[in-house]
Scaffold this motif. Structure first.
Motif, PDB file in Angstrom:
ATOM      1  N   LEU A  38       0.922  -1.246  -0.027  1.00  0.00           N
ATOM      2  CA  LEU A  38       0.260   0.059  -0.138  1.00  0.00           C
ATOM      3  C   LEU A  38       0.910   1.283  -0.072  1.00  0.00           C
ATOM      4  O   LEU A  38       0.629   2.196   0.732  1.00  0.00           O
ATOM      5  N   GLN A  39       1.849   1.137  -0.646  1.00  0.00           N
ATOM      6  CA  GLN A  39       2.834   2.272  -0.790  1.00  0.00           C
ATOM      7  C   GLN A  39       2.931   2.802  -2.481  1.00  0.00           C
ATOM      8  O   GLN A  39       2.412   2.293  -3.129  1.00  0.00           O
ATOM      9  N   GLY A  40       3.746   4.179  -2.374  1.00  0.00           N
ATOM     10  CA  GLY A  40       3.827   4.477  -3.938  1.00  0.00           C
ATOM     11  C   GLY A  40       2.578   5.444  -4.135  1.00  0.00           C
ATOM     12  O   GLY A  40       1.651   6.071  -3.301  1.00  0.00           O
ATOM     13  N   ARG A  41       2.319   5.714  -5.287  1.00  0.00           N
ATOM     14  CA  ARG A  41       1.151   6.555  -5.783  1.00  0.00           C
ATOM     15  C   ARG A  41      -0.282   5.923  -5.593  1.00  0.00           C
ATOM     16  O   ARG A  41      -0.258   4.874  -5.870  1.00  0.00           O
ATOM     17  N   SER A  42      -1.239   6.583  -5.250  1.00  0.00           N
ATOM     18  CA  SER A  42      -2.346   6.109  -4.970  1.00  0.00           C
ATOM     19  C   SER A  42      -3.475   6.536  -5.663  1.00  0.00           C
ATOM     20  O   SER A  42      -3.377   7.794  -6.110  1.00  0.00           O
ATOM     21  N   LEU A  43      -4.556   5.781  -5.974  1.00  0.00           N
ATOM     22  CA  LEU A  43      -5.823   6.177  -6.718  1.00  0.00           C
ATOM     23  C   LEU A  43      -6.851   5.531  -5.998  1.00  0.00           C
ATOM     24  O   LEU A  43      -6.931   4.450  -5.658  1.00  0.00           O
ATOM     25  N   PHE A  44      -8.017   6.436  -5.476  1.00  0.00           N
ATOM     26  CA  PHE A  44      -9.082   5.975  -4.533  1.00  0.00           C
ATOM     27  C   PHE A  44     -10.266   6.004  -5.564  1.00  0.00           C
ATOM     28  O   PHE A  44     -10.614   7.019  -5.990  1.00  0.00           O
ATOM     29  N   LEU A  45     -11.008   5.044  -5.420  1.00  0.00           N
ATOM     30  CA  LEU A  45     -12.257   4.900  -6.133  1.00  0.00           C
ATOM     31  C   LEU A  45     -13.430   4.453  -5.492  1.00  0.00           C
ATOM     32  O   LEU A  45     -13.371   3.655  -4.728  1.00  0.00           O
ATOM     33  N   THR A  46     -14.427   5.053  -5.802  1.00  0.00           N
ATOM     34  CA  THR A  46     -16.080   4.766  -5.238  1.00  0.00           C
ATOM     35  C   THR A  46     -16.794   4.509  -6.610  1.00  0.00           C
ATOM     36  O   THR A  46     -17.898   4.197  -5.906  1.00  0.00           O
ATOM     37  N   ALA A  47     -16.550   4.505  -7.313  1.00  0.00           N
ATOM     38  CA  ALA A  47     -17.324   4.020  -8.578  1.00  0.00           C
ATOM     39  C   ALA A  47     -16.376   3.275  -9.603  1.00  0.00           C
ATOM     40  O   ALA A  47     -15.105   3.428  -9.516  1.00  0.00           O
ATOM     41  N   ASP A  48     -17.137   2.793 -10.601  1.00  0.00           N
ATOM     42  CA  ASP A  48     -16.420   1.896 -11.667  1.00  0.00           C
ATOM     43  C   ASP A  48     -15.685   3.003 -12.414  1.00  0.00           C
ATOM     44  O   ASP A  48     -15.822   4.270 -12.610  1.00  0.00           O
ATOM     45  N   LEU A  49     -14.586   2.283 -12.971  1.00  0.00           N
ATOM     46  CA  LEU A  49     -13.270   3.137 -13.819  1.00  0.00           C
ATOM     47  C   LEU A  49     -13.424   2.320 -15.030  1.00  0.00           C
ATOM     48  O   LEU A  49     -12.711   1.206 -14.843  1.00  0.00           O
ATOM     49  N   ALA A  50     -13.608   2.638 -16.071  1.00  0.00           N
ATOM     50  CA  ALA A  50     -13.495   1.819 -17.428  1.00  0.00           C
ATOM     51  C   ALA A  50     -12.221   1.411 -18.042  1.00  0.00           C
ATOM     52  O   ALA A  50     -12.021   0.432 -18.633  1.00  0.00           O
ATOM     53  N   ARG A  51     -11.263   2.563 -17.676  1.00  0.00           N
ATOM     54  CA  ARG A  51     -10.101   2.400 -18.314  1.00  0.00           C
ATOM     55  C   ARG A  51      -9.042   3.249 -17.201  1.00  0.00           C
ATOM     56  O   ARG A  51      -9.132   4.422 -17.122  1.00  0.00           O
ATOM     57  N   LEU A  52      -8.083   2.382 -16.907  1.00  0.00           N
ATOM     58  CA  LEU A  52      -7.004   3.083 -16.040  1.00  0.00           C
ATOM     59  C   LEU A  52      -5.955   3.729 -16.963  1.00  0.00           C
ATOM     60  O   LEU A  52      -5.650   2.879 -18.083  1.00  0.00           O
ATOM     61  N   ASP A  53      -5.503   4.702 -16.817  1.00  0.00           N
ATOM     62  CA  ASP A  53      -4.708   5.400 -17.683  1.00  0.00           C
ATOM     63  C   ASP A  53      -3.272   5.671 -17.117  1.00  0.00           C
ATOM     64  O   ASP A  53      -3.158   5.636 -15.804  1.00  0.00           O
ATOM     65  N   GLY A  54      -2.296   6.145 -17.777  1.00  0.00           N
ATOM     66  CA  GLY A  54      -0.996   6.558 -17.447  1.00  0.00           C
ATOM     67  C   GLY A  54      -0.488   5.452 -16.540  1.00  0.00           C
ATOM     68  O   GLY A  54      -0.332   4.354 -16.616  1.00  0.00           O
ATOM     69  N   GLU A  55       0.114   6.042 -15.223  1.00  0.00           N
ATOM     70  CA  GLU A  55       0.802   5.262 -14.316  1.00  0.00           C
ATOM     71  C   GLU A  55       0.217   4.134 -13.794  1.00  0.00           C
ATOM     72  O   GLU A  55       0.647   3.240 -12.948  1.00  0.00           O
ATOM     73  N   PHE A  56      -1.103   3.994 -13.798  1.00  0.00           N
ATOM     74  CA  PHE A  56      -1.885   2.712 -13.076  1.00  0.00           C
ATOM     75  C   PHE A  56      -2.276   1.670 -13.933  1.00  0.00           C
ATOM     76  O   PHE A  56      -2.554   0.589 -13.542  1.00  0.00           O
ATOM     77  N   ASP A  57      -2.486   1.930 -15.381  1.00  0.00           N
ATOM     78  CA  ASP A  57      -2.804   1.005 -16.464  1.00  0.00           C
ATOM     79  C   ASP A  57      -1.658  -0.038 -16.273  1.00  0.00           C
ATOM     80  O   ASP A  57      -0.536  -0.028 -16.720  1.00  0.00           O
ATOM     81  N   ASP A  58      -2.142  -1.456 -15.821  1.00  0.00           N
ATOM     82  CA  ASP A  58      -1.151  -2.532 -15.706  1.00  0.00           C
ATOM     83  C   ASP A  58       0.134  -2.288 -15.078  1.00  0.00           C
ATOM     84  O   ASP A  58       1.071  -2.844 -14.955  1.00  0.00           O
ATOM     85  N   LYS A  59      -0.150  -1.320 -13.823  1.00  0.00           N
ATOM     86  CA  LYS A  59       0.870  -1.051 -12.974  1.00  0.00           C
ATOM     87  C   LYS A  59       0.741  -1.178 -11.538  1.00  0.00           C
ATOM     88  O   LYS A  59       1.415  -0.684 -10.709  1.00  0.00           O
ATOM     89  N   VAL A  60      -0.608  -1.558 -11.129  1.00  0.00           N
ATOM     90  CA  VAL A  60      -0.899  -1.740  -9.875  1.00  0.00           C
ATOM     91  C   VAL A  60      -0.203  -2.787  -9.097  1.00  0.00           C
ATOM     92  O   VAL A  60      -0.111  -3.888  -9.393  1.00  0.00           O
ATOM     93  N   SER A  61       0.405  -2.472  -7.912  1.00  0.00           N
ATOM     94  CA  SER A  61       1.241  -3.554  -7.098  1.00  0.00           C
ATOM     95  C   SER A  61       0.636  -3.715  -5.644  1.00  0.00           C
ATOM     96  O   SER A  61       0.733  -4.869  -5.317  1.00  0.00           O
ATOM     97  N   SER A  62      -0.538  -3.104  -5.123  1.00  0.00           N
ATOM     98  CA  SER A  62      -1.315  -3.711  -4.012  1.00  0.00           C
ATOM     99  C   SER A  62      -2.675  -2.767  -4.240  1.00  0.00           C
ATOM    100  O   SER A  62      -2.762  -1.904  -4.604  1.00  0.00           O
TER     101      SER A  62
END
Length: 69
Positions: A38-62
Motif C-alpha cells: 500500500l505504498q507509492g502513488r495511490s488512486l482512490f475509487l468509489t465508482a467503476d472506472l472503465a479505463r485506468l490510464d497512465g501510471e496505473f494501467d497494468d502497474k498496480v502492485s497492491s
C-alpha cells in the motif's frame, strides 16, 4: 469488517497486477497503489472506472478494498 489488503504473493519481490479497469460495487471503495504494501502513488475509487490510464494501467502492485462509512 476490516479492509482487505491484497499484496503480491511470495515469493515475488515485485510484481504488477494487469489491471486496466475497476468495478466498484455501491457502498465500497477501492484504493490502488503502484508499490507493494500500500505504498507509492495511490488512486482512490468509489465508482467503476472503465479505463485506468497512465501510471496505473497494468502497474498496480497492491490493492485495498473496504466498505464506505
Amino acid at each position: 469488517m476490516p479492509p482487505t489488503v491484497q499484496p503480491c504473493a511470495p515469493p515475488a519481490l515485485t510484481c504488477s497486477y494487469n489491471i486496466s479497469s475497476v468495478r466498484v460495487p455501491a457502498g465500497w471503495k477501492v484504493s490502488l497503489f503502484t508499490d507493494p504494501g500500500l505504498q507509492g502513488r495511490s488512486l482512490f475509487l468509489t465508482a467503476d472506472l472503465a479505463r485506468l490510464d497512465g501510471e496505473f494501467d497494468d502497474k498496480v502492485s497492491s490493492i485495498k478494498v473496504e466498505r464506505k462509512n
